[in-house]
Write a protein that holds these residues in place. Sequence first.
Motif, PDB file in Angstrom:
ATOM      1  N   LEU A   6       0.832  -1.201   0.000  1.00  0.00           N
ATOM      2  CA  LEU A   6       0.000   0.000   0.000  1.00  0.00           C
ATOM      3  C   LEU A   6       0.869   1.254   0.000  1.00  0.00           C
ATOM      4  O   LEU A   6       0.574   2.225  -0.697  1.00  0.00           O
ATOM      5  CB  LEU A   6      -0.904  -0.017   1.240  1.00  0.00           C
ATOM      6  CG  LEU A   6      -2.385   0.243   1.028  1.00  0.00           C
ATOM      7  CD1 LEU A   6      -2.968  -0.639  -0.034  1.00  0.00           C
ATOM      8  CD2 LEU A   6      -3.119   0.098   2.319  1.00  0.00           C
ATOM      9  N   TYR A  10       1.018   4.047  -2.914  1.00  0.00           N
ATOM     10  CA  TYR A  10       0.824   5.465  -2.604  1.00  0.00           C
ATOM     11  C   TYR A  10       1.978   6.293  -3.178  1.00  0.00           C
ATOM     12  O   TYR A  10       1.764   7.357  -3.772  1.00  0.00           O
ATOM     13  CB  TYR A  10       0.708   5.647  -1.092  1.00  0.00           C
ATOM     14  CG  TYR A  10       0.773   7.081  -0.647  1.00  0.00           C
ATOM     15  CD1 TYR A  10      -0.288   7.946  -0.881  1.00  0.00           C
ATOM     16  CD2 TYR A  10       1.898   7.581  -0.002  1.00  0.00           C
ATOM     17  CE1 TYR A  10      -0.228   9.271  -0.488  1.00  0.00           C
ATOM     18  CE2 TYR A  10       1.967   8.898   0.400  1.00  0.00           C
ATOM     19  CZ  TYR A  10       0.902   9.737   0.157  1.00  0.00           C
ATOM     20  OH  TYR A  10       0.967  11.049   0.545  1.00  0.00           O
ATOM     21  N   LEU A  13       1.482   6.689  -6.811  1.00  0.00           N
ATOM     22  CA  LEU A  13       0.404   7.643  -7.092  1.00  0.00           C
ATOM     23  C   LEU A  13       0.915   9.076  -6.979  1.00  0.00           C
ATOM     24  O   LEU A  13       0.621   9.922  -7.823  1.00  0.00           O
ATOM     25  CB  LEU A  13      -0.765   7.426  -6.135  1.00  0.00           C
ATOM     26  CG  LEU A  13      -1.880   8.466  -6.234  1.00  0.00           C
ATOM     27  CD1 LEU A  13      -2.691   8.233  -7.501  1.00  0.00           C
ATOM     28  CD2 LEU A  13      -2.767   8.418  -5.014  1.00  0.00           C
ATOM     29  N   ALA A  41       8.039   8.924   0.039  1.00  0.00           N
ATOM     30  CA  ALA A  41       7.024   7.938   0.418  1.00  0.00           C
ATOM     31  C   ALA A  41       7.497   6.521   0.091  1.00  0.00           C
ATOM     32  O   ALA A  41       7.263   5.584   0.865  1.00  0.00           O
ATOM     33  CB  ALA A  41       5.708   8.239  -0.293  1.00  0.00           C
ATOM     34  N   SER A  58       7.236   8.015   6.348  1.00  0.00           N
ATOM     35  CA  SER A  58       5.963   7.924   5.612  1.00  0.00           C
ATOM     36  C   SER A  58       4.922   8.856   6.217  1.00  0.00           C
ATOM     37  O   SER A  58       4.162   9.506   5.486  1.00  0.00           O
ATOM     38  CB  SER A  58       5.430   6.497   5.643  1.00  0.00           C
ATOM     39  OG  SER A  58       6.269   5.632   4.936  1.00  0.00           O
ATOM     40  N   SER A  62       3.297  11.897   4.048  1.00  0.00           N
ATOM     41  CA  SER A  62       1.859  11.887   3.758  1.00  0.00           C
ATOM     42  C   SER A  62       1.125  12.989   4.515  1.00  0.00           C
ATOM     43  O   SER A  62       0.167  13.565   3.998  1.00  0.00           O
ATOM     44  CB  SER A  62       1.250  10.516   4.064  1.00  0.00           C
ATOM     45  OG  SER A  62       1.448  10.165   5.408  1.00  0.00           O
ATOM     46  N   SER A  66      -0.959  15.799   2.599  1.00  0.00           N
ATOM     47  CA  SER A  66      -2.393  15.958   2.846  1.00  0.00           C
ATOM     48  C   SER A  66      -2.730  17.417   3.127  1.00  0.00           C
ATOM     49  O   SER A  66      -3.755  17.921   2.652  1.00  0.00           O
ATOM     50  CB  SER A  66      -2.869  15.051   3.979  1.00  0.00           C
ATOM     51  OG  SER A  66      -2.303  15.431   5.202  1.00  0.00           O
ATOM     52  N   VAL A  84      -4.792  13.226  -4.598  1.00  0.00           N
ATOM     53  CA  VAL A  84      -3.574  13.068  -3.799  1.00  0.00           C
ATOM     54  C   VAL A  84      -3.839  13.441  -2.348  1.00  0.00           C
ATOM     55  O   VAL A  84      -3.363  12.766  -1.425  1.00  0.00           O
ATOM     56  CB  VAL A  84      -2.413  13.894  -4.401  1.00  0.00           C
ATOM     57  CG1 VAL A  84      -1.189  13.854  -3.509  1.00  0.00           C
ATOM     58  CG2 VAL A  84      -2.069  13.383  -5.787  1.00  0.00           C
ATOM     59  N   ALA A  87      -5.857  10.506  -0.796  1.00  0.00           N
ATOM     60  CA  ALA A  87      -4.989   9.341  -0.576  1.00  0.00           C
ATOM     61  C   ALA A  87      -4.016   9.609   0.565  1.00  0.00           C
ATOM     62  O   ALA A  87      -3.740   8.724   1.382  1.00  0.00           O
ATOM     63  CB  ALA A  87      -4.233   9.000  -1.856  1.00  0.00           C
ATOM     64  N   SER A  88      -3.507  10.836   0.643  1.00  0.00           N
ATOM     65  CA  SER A  88      -2.566  11.191   1.719  1.00  0.00           C
ATOM     66  C   SER A  88      -3.252  11.150   3.075  1.00  0.00           C
ATOM     67  O   SER A  88      -2.676  10.680   4.057  1.00  0.00           O
ATOM     68  CB  SER A  88      -1.984  12.579   1.471  1.00  0.00           C
ATOM     69  OG  SER A  88      -1.250  12.604   0.272  1.00  0.00           O
ATOM     70  N   MET A  91      -3.656   7.647   4.077  1.00  0.00           N
ATOM     71  CA  MET A  91      -2.365   7.101   4.478  1.00  0.00           C
ATOM     72  C   MET A  91      -1.995   7.569   5.882  1.00  0.00           C
ATOM     73  O   MET A  91      -1.467   6.787   6.681  1.00  0.00           O
ATOM     74  CB  MET A  91      -1.290   7.500   3.473  1.00  0.00           C
ATOM     75  CG  MET A  91      -0.019   6.753   3.659  1.00  0.00           C
ATOM     76  SD  MET A  91      -0.260   4.986   3.516  1.00  0.00           S
ATOM     77  CE  MET A  91       0.673   4.658   2.091  1.00  0.00           C
TER      78      MET A  91
END
Length: 106
Positions: A6, A10, A13, A41, A58, A62, A66, A84, A87-88, A91
Amino acid sequence: MEYDWLGFGYAALVAAGGVVGYAKAGSVPSLAAGLLFGGLAGLGAYQQSKDPKNVWLSLVASGTLSAVMGMRFYNSRKPMPGIVAGASLLMVGRLGLQLMEKPLEP
């Protein structure tokens, strides 16, 4: 060793978001930031694969993305910053849960 798939997804992405930003708008800062944060990441996912308690890189990458991409999405309403940012945020939540369930003892 169990890989953090995962986390690697990420990272891909985020890097792809930078490439898309460059391809669509010719934005060199988007490309640089996407590759930088995608690399961070990816490195964080690799570190977490080696040691599941090592989530800090990480989490910082993230968390920063975010906030930054969330602001960009709020101001522009364009889809890529929203994807993004979402997803952030997911995460950050995932890493926060992992941090709470694993003791931080050596």
